[in-house]
Design an enzyme around this catalytic site. Structure first.
Site, short mmCIF file in Angstrom:
data_model
loop_
_atom_site.label_atom_id
_atom_site.label_comp_id
_atom_site.label_asym_id
_atom_site.label_seq_id
_atom_site.Cartn_x
_atom_site.Cartn_y
_atom_site.Cartn_z
N SER A 1 0.81 -1.27 0.19
CA SER A 1 -0.10 -0.11 -0.01
C SER A 1 0.75 1.38 -0.20
O SER A 1 1.68 1.55 -1.01
CB SER A 1 -0.80 -0.18 1.37
OG SER A 1 -2.08 0.95 1.08
N HIS B 1 -6.93 -5.59 -1.60
CA HIS B 1 -6.01 -4.63 -1.31
C HIS B 1 -4.99 -5.42 -0.73
O HIS B 1 -5.15 -5.44 0.71
CB HIS B 1 -6.58 -3.26 -0.68
CG HIS B 1 -5.35 -2.45 -0.35
ND1 HIS B 1 -4.71 -1.78 -1.53
CD2 HIS B 1 -5.00 -1.73 0.80
CE1 HIS B 1 -3.63 -1.00 -0.79
NE2 HIS B 1 -3.93 -0.86 0.53
#
Length: 207
Positions: free
Chosen positions: A66, A178
């Site tokens: 991320s 994610h």
């Protein structure tokens, strides 16, 4: 990370400005400067470890997911000490991230700019635009269902690296969002990450 420790790697888990745990003022230091002073914090930490003999200057790897994926891709465009990189759920193009992700407000907040400003931070802090500076073999990991940092972020950085003759591998997990969390994808990811670092950080490959 535990598996990397068990395989004999020393891990540096820094807390650069912009991180949590040291108050709001410390966390706000990254606003408008994503990839600026926080990146320098990381590199200065590595310099310290090298000076103390904890890290070998020719056998450094970098990884993150991320924001850490962005930072991984970003750092290898800024400096060349890294012998291997594994970038998970990265951001490589801030304009695409703003327009395609579910978090456009995050990009605008952390860059304190507008993507229509072609001389601004959206362009200055996009790793894909500096792929020609990279020399680090890079494993790019993404989830096909990721809405926070869409898979296209890893895909375009991968192709940019290949275009400039950099060793790059792209892995997209079709059922992941994610990050990589589900079985058996998590096993595959961890295995690939460890293998990538073991391949490129071997003593006989040290620069």
């Amino acid at each position: 990370m535990l598996l990397l420790l068990r395989r004999g790697f020393a891990l540096f888990l820094p807390n650069p400005r912009g991180s949590s745990g040291r108050g709001q003022a410390f966390a706000r230091k990254v606003l408008g400067d994503m990839g600026g002073a926080d990146a320098l914090d990381l590199l200065s930490g590595l310099d310290n470890l090298i000076a103390r003999g904890v890290a070998h200057p020719g056998r450094l790897g970098v990884t993150g997911g991320s924001y850490g994926g962005f930072m991984t891709s970003w750092l290898i465009t800024r400096a060349t000490p890294f012998a291997a990189a594994v970038s998970l759920a990265p951001v490589s193009d801030q304009v695409a991230e703003h327009l395609l992700s579910s978090l456009p407000h995050f990009v605008k907040l952390f860059l304190a700019d507008d993507y229509k400003n072609v001389a601004g931070r959206y362009y200055e802090r996009s790793p894909v635009l500096f792929a020609d500076r990279v020399r680090t073999p890079t494993l790019n990991i993404c989830g096909a269902l990721d809405r926070c940092t869409p898979a296209v972020e890893a895909v375009q950085f991968h192709h940019a690296l290949l275009e400039h003759g950099v060793e790059s591998v792209l892995v997209s997990y079709p059922h992941e969002g994610h990050g990589v969390r589900k079985w058996p994808a998590i096993v595959d990811f961890v295995t690939r990450m460890v293998a990538w670092f073991e391949l490129h950080l071997q003593p006989d490959r040290a620069r």
